[in-house]
Structure formats: C-alpha cells, structure tokens
Design a protein around this motif. Structure first.
Motif, short mmCIF file in Angstrom:
data_model
loop_
_atom_site.label_atom_id
_atom_site.label_comp_id
_atom_site.label_asym_id
_atom_site.label_seq_id
_atom_site.Cartn_x
_atom_site.Cartn_y
_atom_site.Cartn_z
N UNK A 186 39.22 34.03 52.39
CA UNK A 186 37.78 33.72 52.33
C UNK A 186 37.15 34.49 51.17
N UNK A 187 35.93 34.09 50.83
CA UNK A 187 35.23 34.78 49.75
C UNK A 187 34.69 36.09 50.30
N UNK A 188 35.15 37.19 49.74
CA UNK A 188 34.74 38.51 50.24
C UNK A 188 34.94 39.54 49.12
N UNK A 189 34.38 40.71 49.33
CA UNK A 189 34.64 41.80 48.39
C UNK A 189 36.14 42.12 48.41
N UNK A 190 36.72 42.39 47.23
CA UNK A 190 38.19 42.47 47.18
C UNK A 190 38.78 43.81 47.66
N UNK A 191 38.16 44.43 48.66
CA UNK A 191 38.68 45.71 49.18
C UNK A 191 40.15 45.61 49.58
N UNK A 192 40.44 44.58 50.40
CA UNK A 192 41.79 44.46 50.95
C UNK A 192 42.81 44.24 49.83
N UNK A 193 42.44 43.39 48.87
CA UNK A 193 43.35 43.09 47.77
C UNK A 193 43.67 44.36 46.98
#
Ligand code: SF4
Length: 341
Positions: A194-201
């Motif tokens: 989903x479109x989200x801030x890329x913290x996890x990536x």
C-alpha cells in the motif's frame, strides 16, 4: 499568503487546492489557432496520398522526433547524425546541407565536443573507445561488499501522504544485489502492498546491507534525492540513508566519460548499454518496461478499487523488472572488470 490547505480539523480543505479564474478571453485568443490546426489536419487526412519518403523533422534533433520518424525517413542510415549525443539543430542542418546523413561521413574537422567526437570515432573505427585508466580508477575506488540497488517510486500531483509535497517521489519498491569480495551474490527485494511512508522498506534494507561497503546505482542522483527526501520523512533512518549517500557510486558515470560505443546510440541509459555489453540479458520479455510503467501499474494496483488484473502476477512483474535493473548493473560491472583485468 496562500490559503491553508488544512481546516481546523486538520483535514484537507479541497476548495483551497484550486484557484478558480475566468480565462474566457485567453481561450478565445487561442481558439482561432486551434481551429486552423484542426483544418490543416483534416486537409492532410483527406489527401489521397502523402510523401512518405521524408518528413520535416529530418532537420530537427531527435528529441523532436515522433515514433514515426524512421517510417518517414526509411532511407536514413541506421546510425544517422541525429544519434550524435546532444547534437544541436544548427549542426544537424549544417551536416545535412553538406550532404552528410551518416555518422560514418562526419568529417574529422567538424566541430563537436569531446563526447560527440569519441562517439563518431567509435563508429568510424567500428570499436568502443575506452579510457582504461579512468575505468580502473573508478572500479578500484569501490569498497566491498557492493550493493547494486534501485528504487521504484510513486508520485501524484495531489499529495496522498501527510508530510509530502506535490509530485514527491515516494519509494514503494527496492531491489538490491549485493556482491561480496569472494564473488558471492545475494539478492534482497521489497515491494509495498500500500502507499505508505517507506519505514518498513528502509528498515529491511538496513538489516540486509548494514552500514558497510559501496552502494552502486545507475544515474545515482535519483537515488540520492530519494534518500534525502526520506531523511525528512523518516528521520530515524538518517544515519543509514546518509551512509548510503556518502558511499554511493554512479555506474553510469563510466559510460558518460570513459567508455564510448556507437552502439549505445548516443545514450548512457542502462537499457542501451546492457544489450551491447551483455547481449544475453534483455528487458524485451518483461511485462514492465520502465519506471513510469512500474509507477502506473503499482499505483493502480494499490489505489484503484476497480483494478482487476491478477495481483500476484502484477507483483511478480514488478519484482522481475526491478530485479533485472540491479542484476544488469552486476553484469555490466563484471563485464568492465573483465575488460580491464
Ligand atoms: S518525426 Fe513525426 S512529428 Fe516529426 S515531421 Fe516526422 S512524422 Fe511528423
């Protein structure tokens, strides 16, 4: 001062996104010009035959050519003067006036910049022109492990995430091929659901690469800018993103200054370099062909409720595309090493 986009409840005030103005007068000014163009197009369509042997863009640089340029100029040599990197329209016209259409016929004393001269020389000698010393210096400056990496990003005119600006490029995917000194190659990939801030990536990237080695990208200014944006959005990852940016090597740089091959057709894009250096690798069979297509497909997959393509297949297509981009860099690196070792 521009009106605030947010109301007291911190939700977007849609009315303040748009400026409503009466532009009737401007439209009327444009109207007759548009009508003339429509009439000219109708006249052209109604002609029983048109001259397909050439077209007026023959005298323009290739940025002005449409996809039909080769159809309308079929007698033009395969490596025509239009492919000389960033050649000006004035020089195209001077060459055409002198009867020169092929790179092969460009006179030695014709004024070109160094890169253009090398491109012409490469064609006329039918071999690549290398600056071995420059290539060795670049490759020797890299520290193992080498992390060949590439982001895919999503952008929209109206920001969809708090804290981002119009057209901000938000990474949703990354591929990393890490080459260790002993020749081992390992791969990491991430694709957001989903479109989200890329913290996890970024968190998973950091876990995979650690803060060591050199990060290698193609046209690295893009990755550097994405990292800078992410430093603002997710400051907890600043040390890692700063490490990447200060240990970055742009592999494209070699093909701008130290390796010239006329078969690149005046481009240093990885899609032009790869088939010449590593012919067994190709983008041709991929469903996703470039970053714009990746952004469009991913955006529709995660944001469009009417998206009804096979989600698993779509994800796989996106992963395959990004993976090839980074594997291509590894192969190009190996190919350069073989040349200079
Ligand atoms: S290159 Fe395309 S746009 Fe230009 S004149 Fe030829 S057909 Fe028309």
């Amino acid at each position: 001062m521009a009106p605030s986009l947010r109301n007291s409840h911190n939700t977007i005030n849609v009315n303040n996104l748009l400026l409503i103005a009466d532009i009737t007068e401007k439209v009327n000014d444009e109207y007759s010009g548009v009508v003339n163009k429509i009439n000219a197009a109708i006249t052209l369509i109604n002609k029983s035959g048109i001259d397909t042997s050439t077209c007026s863009c023959l005298r323009k640089t290739r940025n002005n050519h449409c996809d039909s340029f080769t159809y309308f100029n079929e007698k033009l040599p395969k490596y025509s003067i239009h492919q000389i990197k960033r050649i000006s329209e004035k020089k195209v016209n001077t060459l055409i006036d002198n009867g020169t259409l092929s790179i092969m016929e460009v006179p030695m004393n014709f004024e070109l910049n160094l890169g253009q001269q090398l491109q012409v020389e490469s064609y006329q000698q039918d071999k690549p022109i290398l600056n071995d010393t420059g290539i060795v210096e670049h490759l020797d400056s890299l520290t193992f492990p080498l992390h060949f990496f590439d982001y895919e990003t999503f952008a929209s005119a109206v920001p969809k995430l708090d804290g981002t600006s119009p057209h901000a490029q938000i990474p949703f995917q990354v591929s990393i091929h890490t080459l260790k000194k002993d020749g081992t190659l390992i791969h990491f990939e991430y694709l957001a659901d989903k479109l989200e801030m890329p913290n996890q990536m970024v968190s998973e990237m950091q876990e995979f690469t650690g803060l060591n080695g050199t990060f290698v990208s193609w046209h690295a200014s893009f990755e550097i800018s994405r990292n800078r944006s992410m430093m603002g959005w997710i400051p907890e990852y600043c040390p890692y993103l700063e490490y990447i940016n200060s240990h970055m090597f742009d592999l494209e740089k070699i093909f701008i200054a130290d390796y010239m091959d006329y078969r690149f057709k005046g481009s240093s894009s990885i899609k032009k370099v790869l088939p010449v250096l590593v012919p067994k690798f190709s983008y041709a069979a991929l469903q996703v062909q470039d970053g714009t297509m990746a952004m469009d497909i991913w955006g529709r997959m995660v944001l469009d409720e009417s998206f009804n393509d096979d989600i698993d297949q779509t994800k796989n297509n996106l992963l395959e595309y990004c993976k090839l981009d980074t594997l291509a860099m590894v192969e190009i690196y190996h190919s350069l090493k073989q040349l200079i070792d």
